[in-house]
Write a protein that holds these residues in place. Structure first.
Motif, mmCIF file in Angstrom:
data_model
loop_
_atom_site.group_PDB
_atom_site.id
_atom_site.type_symbol
_atom_site.label_atom_id
_atom_site.label_comp_id
_atom_site.label_asym_id
_atom_site.label_seq_id
_atom_site.Cartn_x
_atom_site.Cartn_y
_atom_site.Cartn_z
ATOM 1 N N SER A 135 -5.957 -15.823 -1.619
ATOM 2 C CA SER A 135 -5.249 -14.609 -1.185
ATOM 3 C C SER A 135 -5.206 -13.545 -2.276
ATOM 4 N N ARG A 136 -4.873 -13.970 -3.486
ATOM 5 C CA ARG A 136 -4.775 -12.988 -4.576
ATOM 6 C C ARG A 136 -6.150 -12.368 -4.869
ATOM 7 N N ASN A 137 -7.205 -13.196 -4.889
ATOM 8 C CA ASN A 137 -8.549 -12.667 -5.126
ATOM 9 C C ASN A 137 -8.967 -11.707 -4.016
ATOM 10 N N ALA A 138 -8.567 -12.034 -2.782
ATOM 11 C CA ALA A 138 -8.909 -11.169 -1.653
ATOM 12 C C ALA A 138 -8.242 -9.804 -1.799
ATOM 13 N N ILE A 139 -6.978 -9.803 -2.192
ATOM 14 C CA ILE A 139 -6.248 -8.537 -2.367
ATOM 15 C C ILE A 139 -6.867 -7.712 -3.489
ATOM 16 N N GLU A 140 -7.219 -8.373 -4.582
ATOM 17 C CA GLU A 140 -7.853 -7.668 -5.707
ATOM 18 C C GLU A 140 -9.190 -7.069 -5.296
ATOM 19 N N SER A 141 -9.964 -7.819 -4.503
ATOM 20 C CA SER A 141 -11.263 -7.322 -4.038
ATOM 21 C C SER A 141 -11.104 -6.123 -3.117
ATOM 22 N N ILE A 142 -10.087 -6.160 -2.264
ATOM 23 C CA ILE A 142 -9.828 -5.046 -1.346
ATOM 24 C C ILE A 142 -9.481 -3.781 -2.132
ATOM 25 N N ILE A 143 -8.658 -3.924 -3.153
ATOM 26 C CA ILE A 143 -8.280 -2.768 -3.987
ATOM 27 C C ILE A 143 -9.500 -2.230 -4.733
ATOM 28 N N GLU A 144 -10.373 -3.142 -5.192
ATOM 29 C CA GLU A 144 -11.596 -2.722 -5.873
ATOM 30 C C GLU A 144 -12.507 -1.908 -4.954
ATOM 31 N N GLU A 145 -12.422 -2.165 -3.649
ATOM 32 C CA GLU A 145 -13.246 -1.430 -2.684
ATOM 33 C C GLU A 145 -12.683 -0.053 -2.374
ATOM 34 N N GLY A 146 -11.568 0.310 -3.015
ATOM 35 C CA GLY A 146 -11.046 1.669 -2.856
ATOM 36 C C GLY A 146 -9.894 1.814 -1.891
ATOM 37 N N VAL A 147 -9.411 0.698 -1.331
ATOM 38 C CA VAL A 147 -8.226 0.776 -0.471
ATOM 39 C C VAL A 147 -7.022 1.054 -1.374
ATOM 40 N N LYS A 148 -6.275 2.107 -1.049
ATOM 41 C CA LYS A 148 -5.223 2.564 -1.960
ATOM 42 C C LYS A 148 -3.994 1.666 -1.951
ATOM 43 N N HIS A 149 -3.626 1.158 -0.784
ATOM 44 C CA HIS A 149 -2.358 0.436 -0.680
ATOM 45 C C HIS A 149 -2.544 -0.872 0.093
ATOM 46 N N VAL A 150 -1.925 -1.930 -0.415
ATOM 47 C CA VAL A 150 -1.873 -3.215 0.282
ATOM 48 C C VAL A 150 -0.396 -3.588 0.425
ATOM 49 N N VAL A 151 0.041 -3.811 1.656
ATOM 50 C CA VAL A 151 1.452 -4.043 1.953
ATOM 51 C C VAL A 151 1.604 -5.374 2.674
ATOM 52 N N MET A 152 2.697 -6.086 2.385
ATOM 53 C CA MET A 152 2.996 -7.345 3.060
ATOM 54 C C MET A 152 4.251 -7.187 3.915
ATOM 55 N N LEU A 153 4.180 -7.635 5.163
ATOM 56 C CA LEU A 153 5.337 -7.649 6.062
ATOM 57 C C LEU A 153 5.711 -9.096 6.356
ATOM 58 N N THR A 154 7.015 -9.392 6.368
ATOM 59 C CA THR A 154 7.443 -10.766 6.631
ATOM 60 C C THR A 154 8.862 -10.787 7.197
ATOM 61 N N GLY A 155 9.130 -11.826 7.919
ATOM 62 C CA GLY A 155 10.478 -12.048 8.420
ATOM 63 C C GLY A 155 11.325 -12.852 7.463
ATOM 64 N N ASP A 156 10.716 -13.295 6.351
ATOM 65 C CA ASP A 156 11.438 -14.096 5.360
ATOM 66 C C ASP A 156 12.490 -13.265 4.629
ATOM 67 N N SER A 157 13.334 -13.983 3.908
ATOM 68 C CA SER A 157 14.362 -13.326 3.097
ATOM 69 C C SER A 157 13.715 -12.496 1.996
ATOM 70 N N ASN A 158 14.440 -11.560 1.473
ATOM 71 C CA ASN A 158 13.919 -10.693 0.429
ATOM 72 C C ASN A 158 13.552 -11.493 -0.819
ATOM 73 N N THR A 159 14.362 -12.507 -1.136
ATOM 74 C CA THR A 159 14.086 -13.345 -2.320
ATOM 75 C C THR A 159 12.752 -14.047 -2.190
ATOM 76 N N ASP A 175 -11.362 -16.657 6.179
ATOM 77 C CA ASP A 175 -11.597 -16.361 4.769
ATOM 78 C C ASP A 175 -11.230 -14.906 4.486
ATOM 79 N N LEU A 176 -10.098 -14.695 3.811
ATOM 80 C CA LEU A 176 -9.622 -13.336 3.539
ATOM 81 C C LEU A 176 -10.555 -12.557 2.617
ATOM 82 N N LEU A 177 -11.361 -13.259 1.815
ATOM 83 C CA LEU A 177 -12.297 -12.569 0.931
ATOM 84 C C LEU A 177 -13.317 -11.749 1.717
#
Length: 641
Positions: free
Chosen positions: A456-480, A569-571
């Motif tokens: 997951s972390r490598n996938a996010i880094e690769s997406i940012i390298e491709e020029g995507v400005k923002h990556v956001v996570m949405l969840t129903g979990d607690s803030n902690t 595969d998120l990559l």
């Protein structure tokens, strides 16, 4: 990859070769010193040049006549027929025949290139099983149609056979080839109890599979439906070319008529000006645009399919090339989605086993991963016969009656709504927290943990390298818990404690924020959402492009999605962005190049500088160059991601 010409292509190639041989033979005879030169009769030469003309171009003439009869006049067939007829009329026999022959040469390369670009998608069409081996209770086997498979049927899959239905392996083990679905060349090992999907190919061992759904609802049928409908969803660039051609062709025909008629009325030289008009028509043929742009997008869709990503239309591929933000669901998308009970705390008067037992009772009928983990952790569950009045409160928890007791299992929001007195500050463990209450009294707390996927972390880094400005996570979990997961993945933007409807609202806020930031330009301001669960379907539908994980994803999410990643595969998302941007770049290059060359030669033709031979080069040459540029999409390899 296509290695052999199709029957129609062979026939067309034969016609072109015969026409070329005849045409060049006429040139040699006409310009040699042999007696043929004395046959300077116009009708005789016309008859000779009409032979290669009709051999190569009779289908073009037929299509133009058909178009005229049905009110569809302004196309490339009409332009070629009109231009060559005009050239014959003024005695330019060589030029007329050459224009038609070399136009057909260009058409042949276009058709071949288009078929080659479709090869990757056509490979997907071959995954449909032709039959299934149904085993009866007495051990006998009957070969049946896949459509006749019923839920619960036991099917025998022999080595090398296609798996006809989604199901569970009930006997045997071995490797299966999933490359047609996932793009992965490494076989997957399956054994008794494993889920298996249709469209894969069995390896060297015989296995038995119990069908868990009918054929019409199977993975292979869903994929084929996606492939069949993908071509109908055009990108904005393709729609622009269609609209452009609708206006462009009439304009150039009228311009050619003006060039041919108006000047000679005042200055004479009718033959010279008519030749200029015919040259103008040949140069103006929009083949390079009409073929190469859709071909680039079809090649992009095919390239994605080779890597195990199903794109439901070229319009979604274009959106992927203009992304500003990618929004991820957390559970099951960025994380494994396989929860484990890490800790159980029991209130005074209750044991840990009792807390788990009551929690498992109310969660027993739920398909949520958290519920499944709690049920699995319970060694001695209550009988299902004493469980009743189950009420599933989306995004909060479950209430049910177990025996004579009312049990509540859920998050702090549900506990507060139900008036359960809990000191939430005492529970500070990081994880997914489920509170258990019996008859309005808190009896215990269960803490579960869900780990991020290894890539997951490598996938996010690769997406940012491709020029995507923002990556956001949405969840129903607690803030902690969301904060901890975001830190592990290197994310700085996330929104937590969201109910399913809150996720849609959060996505809309992100979209509005992007629009306000990019008021001056519409380039790269699109939003993608990536999810896998039933609750993700509304959010996937709301995004500019929705991406679902096909292996672990729910049917609802896959149906709502615009793009499906078959092996989760998120990559591959970064690879898809690269494919999309390369596709968009190639199509724009083709448009600019073709229009620039056309404009230059149209100007030269209008002033009489470019002749008919130059027009052939401007038309066929530009078309072939644009097609070769589009065919670069066919060279996409796994190294893209």
């Amino acid at each position: 990859m296509i290695t052999k010409l199709q029957k129609k292509q062979k026939h067309k190639l034969s016609r072109i070769l015969i026409s070329l041989l005849f045409f060049f033979a006429l040139l040699v005879l006409r310009y040699s010193n042999i007696s043929f030169q004395t046959a300077n009769n116009g009708l005789f030469l016309l008859g000779l040049y009409l032979i290669p003309y009709f051999i190569s171009g009779y289908d073009v003439i037929r299509k133009s006549v058909f178009g005229i009869c049905h009110g569809q006049v302004m196309d490339e067939n009409f332009l070629m027929t009109l231009a060559t007829a005009g050239a014959f009329a003024i005695g330019q026999f060589e030029e007329a025949a050459a224009v038609m022959i070399f136009y057909q040469v260009g058409e042949f390369f276009q058709n071949y290139a288009v078929e080659k670009s479709r090869a990757s998608v056509k490979e997907l069409m071959s995954i449909a099983p032709e039959y299934a081996n149904l085993e009866y209770e007495d051990g006998s086997v009957e070969i049946i149609e896949p459509e006749d498979i019923e839920v619960g049927d036991i099917l025998i899959i022999k080595p090398g056979e296609k798996i006809p239905i989604d199901g569970i392996v009930v006997e045997g083990e071995g490797f299966i080839n999933t490359s047609a679905l996932t793009g992965e060349s490494i076989p997957r090992f399956v054994e008794t109890g494993d889920n298996i999907v249709s469209g894969c190919i069995n390896g060297d061992n015989l296995i038995k599979v119990q069908a868990d759904r009918e054929y019409d609802a199977s993975t292979v049928v869903r994929i084929l439906e996606l492939v069949e409908t993908a071509a109908s969803r055009k990108s904005q660039t393709e729609r622009f070319i269609t609209r452009f051609s609708r206006y462009y062709t009439p304009i150039v025909v009228i311009s050619a008529l003006v060039i041919s008629i108006i000047p000679p009325i005042f200055i004479g030289n009718w033959i010279g000006w008519i030749l200029r008009g015919c040259t103008f028509l040949v140069i103006s043929c929009p083949c390079a645009l009409v073929i190469s742009v859709p071909m680039a997008f079809f090649g992009g869709v095919g390239a994605a399919s080779k890597l195990g990503m199903l794109v439901k239309g070229s319009n979604y591929l274009e959106v992927m090339g203009n992304l500003d933000t990618i929004v991820f669901d957390k559970t099951g998308t960025l994380t494994e989605g396989e929860f484990e009970v890490r800790m159980v705390e029991a209130a005074s008067g209750y044991s840990v086993d009792e807390v788990v037992k009551y929690a498992a009772a109310v969660e027993m009928g739920s398909t949520h991963p958290i519920a499944a983990a709690i049920v699995e952790s319970c060694e001695k569950p209550f009988s299902a016969s004493i469980i009743s009045d189950v009420e599933n409160i989306r995004g909060k928890g479950i209430i049910a009656k177990v025996g004579m007791s009312r049990i509540i299992a859920g998050n702090r929001k549900l506990m507060r709504e139900q008036g359960i007195d809990i000191d939430f500050d005492e529970i500070n463990d990081i994880g997914v927290i489920v509170y258990i209450a019996k008859n309005k009294k808190h009896i215990g707390t269960i803490v579960l943990e869900d780990s991020p996927k290894h890539n997951s972390r490598n996938a996010i880094e690769s997406i940012i390298e491709e020029g995507v400005k923002h990556v956001v996570m949405l969840t129903g979990d607690s803030n902690t818990n969301a904060e901890r997961t975001a830190a592990e993945l290197g994310l700085t933007k996330y929104k937590s404690e969201l109910l399913p409807q809150d996720k849609v609202r959060a996505l809309e806020e992100i979209i509005e924020d992007i629009k306000s930031r990019n008021k001056e330009t519409s380039i790269r301001n699109k939003v993608a959402f990536v999810g896998d669960g039933i609750n993700d379907a509304p959010v996937i539908s709301r995004a500019d492009v929705g991406i679902a994980l096909g292996s672990m994803g729910s049917d609802a999410a896959i149906e709502a999605a615009d793009i499906v990643i078959m092996d989760d595969d998120l990559l591959k998302i970064a690879g898809l962005i690269r494919i999309a941007r390369k596709t968009v770049g190639i199509s724009k290059t083709n448009i600019v190049f073709a229009l620039a060359i056309k404009l230059l030669f149209l100007t030269l033709g209008g002033f009489g500088i470019a002749n008919m031979w130059t027009a052939v080069i401007a038309d066929v040459g530009v078309a072939i160059l644009c097609i070769l540029n589009s065919m670069r999409m066919l060279t996409i390899k796994h190294s893209l991601y």
